[in-house]
Enzyme design. Structure first.
Site, PDB file in Angstrom:
ATOM      1  N   PRO A  89       0.805  -1.225   0.000  1.00 15.06           N
ATOM      2  CA  PRO A  89       0.000   0.000   0.000  1.00 15.06           C
ATOM      3  C   PRO A  89       0.835   1.270   0.000  1.00 15.06           C
ATOM      4  O   PRO A  89       0.314   2.349  -0.287  1.00 15.06           O
ATOM      5  CB  PRO A  89      -0.850  -0.122   1.270  1.00 15.06           C
ATOM      6  CG  PRO A  89      -0.153  -1.117   2.131  1.00 15.06           C
ATOM      7  CD  PRO A  89       0.536  -2.050   1.196  1.00 15.06           C
ATOM      8  N   GLU A 116       1.859  -7.593   9.149  1.00 13.81           N
ATOM      9  CA  GLU A 116       1.993  -6.147   9.344  1.00 13.81           C
ATOM     10  C   GLU A 116       2.813  -5.471   8.252  1.00 13.81           C
ATOM     11  O   GLU A 116       2.592  -4.313   7.916  1.00 13.81           O
ATOM     12  CB  GLU A 116       2.632  -5.876  10.714  1.00 13.81           C
ATOM     13  CG  GLU A 116       2.797  -4.400  11.064  1.00 13.81           C
ATOM     14  CD  GLU A 116       1.473  -3.677  11.209  1.00 13.81           C
ATOM     15  OE1 GLU A 116       1.454  -2.442  11.111  1.00 13.81           O
ATOM     16  OE2 GLU A 116       0.447  -4.359  11.416  1.00 13.81           O
ATOM     17  N   ARG A 154      -2.782  -8.793 -20.739  1.00 15.19           N
ATOM     18  CA  ARG A 154      -3.699  -8.485 -21.846  1.00 15.19           C
ATOM     19  C   ARG A 154      -3.079  -7.538 -22.869  1.00 15.19           C
ATOM     20  O   ARG A 154      -3.582  -7.414 -23.987  1.00 15.19           O
ATOM     21  CB  ARG A 154      -5.009  -7.910 -21.305  1.00 15.19           C
ATOM     22  CG  ARG A 154      -4.883  -6.547 -20.672  1.00 15.19           C
ATOM     23  CD  ARG A 154      -6.160  -6.140 -19.950  1.00 15.19           C
ATOM     24  NE  ARG A 154      -7.319  -6.182 -20.818  1.00 15.19           N
ATOM     25  CZ  ARG A 154      -7.661  -5.228 -21.673  1.00 15.19           C
ATOM     26  NH1 ARG A 154      -6.905  -4.151 -21.760  1.00 15.19           N
ATOM     27  NH2 ARG A 154      -8.736  -5.341 -22.433  1.00 15.19           N
ATOM     28  N   ASP A 169      -8.713   1.184 -24.945  1.00  7.56           N
ATOM     29  CA  ASP A 169      -9.256   1.071 -23.596  1.00  7.56           C
ATOM     30  C   ASP A 169      -9.198   2.403 -22.860  1.00  7.56           C
ATOM     31  O   ASP A 169      -8.366   3.260 -23.165  1.00  7.56           O
ATOM     32  CB  ASP A 169      -8.465   0.037 -22.777  1.00  7.56           C
ATOM     33  CG  ASP A 169      -8.876  -1.384 -23.124  1.00  7.56           C
ATOM     34  OD1 ASP A 169      -9.940  -1.555 -23.719  1.00  7.56           O
ATOM     35  OD2 ASP A 169      -8.102  -2.303 -22.817  1.00  7.56           O
TER      36      ASP A 169
END
Length: 244
Positions: A89, A116, A154, A169
């Site tokens: 993150p 953690e 992809r 896209d």
């Protein structure tokens, strides 16, 4: 392309790697995707891969030894240097531009953490990239790794049936994608725009670009600050703003 995923839960990837576009890419041998359980590389009799953090605090931290050992085993004998990606993150927010960059690599290694966090030496001395799929916290790095792998694979030549699909896209051009329609030409009282059934390819392309501008301005206006519009597109955008 070769993709290796280091994870404590390799079974999570079985369905994802064998289904849909990813499964077809494997069948065509356009990509090889492997999972490695780094618990197999622990150096203690209990096969633990985590420990309490120095200095105290809640949660457990992934130890460096099994992660380093797994990566070194996977890369043993290779002449090339793979990109080693830590799903975290704290990492750089993953974007279509990053997917395009990674799709040009020969070999990607993903490290999926749990608990953690990671021993800092993994960040400092092993990985080449840290990636996050958004500003929220998940139980582990497996789901984010699946998202990144799908987005990258992809883009590989030959993976999609229509090679122009990935090019048009959302985000590939910097704008959101234009609306799509298919048969029937009239459903209930809603009709397909006349321009799309006109057969005039120039008008269709112009309509699609205008619709991309309109959709981006309505839904993600901040994206317009990141791209350089042509004078004609800038004029269209001003017309869109006035009409809305």
């Amino acid at each position: 392309m070769r993709i290796d995923v280091l994870t404590l839960f390799p079974e999570m990837f079985e369905g994802v790697f064998s289904s849909s576009i990813l499964g077809k890419a494997k069948e065509k041998r356009l990509v090889t995707m492997n999972t490695v359980n780094f618990r197999d590389y622990s150096n203690n009799k209990h096969n633990t891969v985590d420990d309490y953090p120095y200095g105290g605090g809640g949660g457990m931290v992934l130890k460096p030894e099994p992660i380093f050992a797994a990566v070194e085993d996977v890369t043993s004998g290779l002449e090339h240097k793979p990109r080693i990606i830590l799903m975290c993150p704290q990492g750089e927010t993953f974007t279509q531009k990053k997917a395009e960059e990674l799709s040009r690599e020969e070999h990607l290694i993903f490290i999926c953490g749990h608990y953690e966090g990671y021993d800092e030496r993994i960040r400092e001395h092993l990985v080449t990239d840290e990636l996050s799929i958004g500003d929220y916290v998940l139980t582990g790095g497996e789901l984010p790794a699946m998202v990144v792998v799908d987005s990258v694979v992809r883009l590989l030549p030959g993976v999609l049936g229509n090679e122009t699909s990935a090019v048009t896209d959302s985000f590939s051009t910097g704008l959101l994608e234009y609306p799509h329609y298919t048969r029937p030409p009239k459903f209930r009282d809603w009709e397909v725009p006349d321009v799309l059934v006109s057969g005039h390819h120039g008008n269709i392309e112009q309509w699609r670009r205008k619709q991309s501008l309109l959709r981006t301005w309505k839904k993600r206006p901040e994206l317009l600050d990141r791209i350089e519009l042509t004078p004609k597109e800038q004029k269209w955008l001003e017309e869109i703003k006035r009409s809305e």
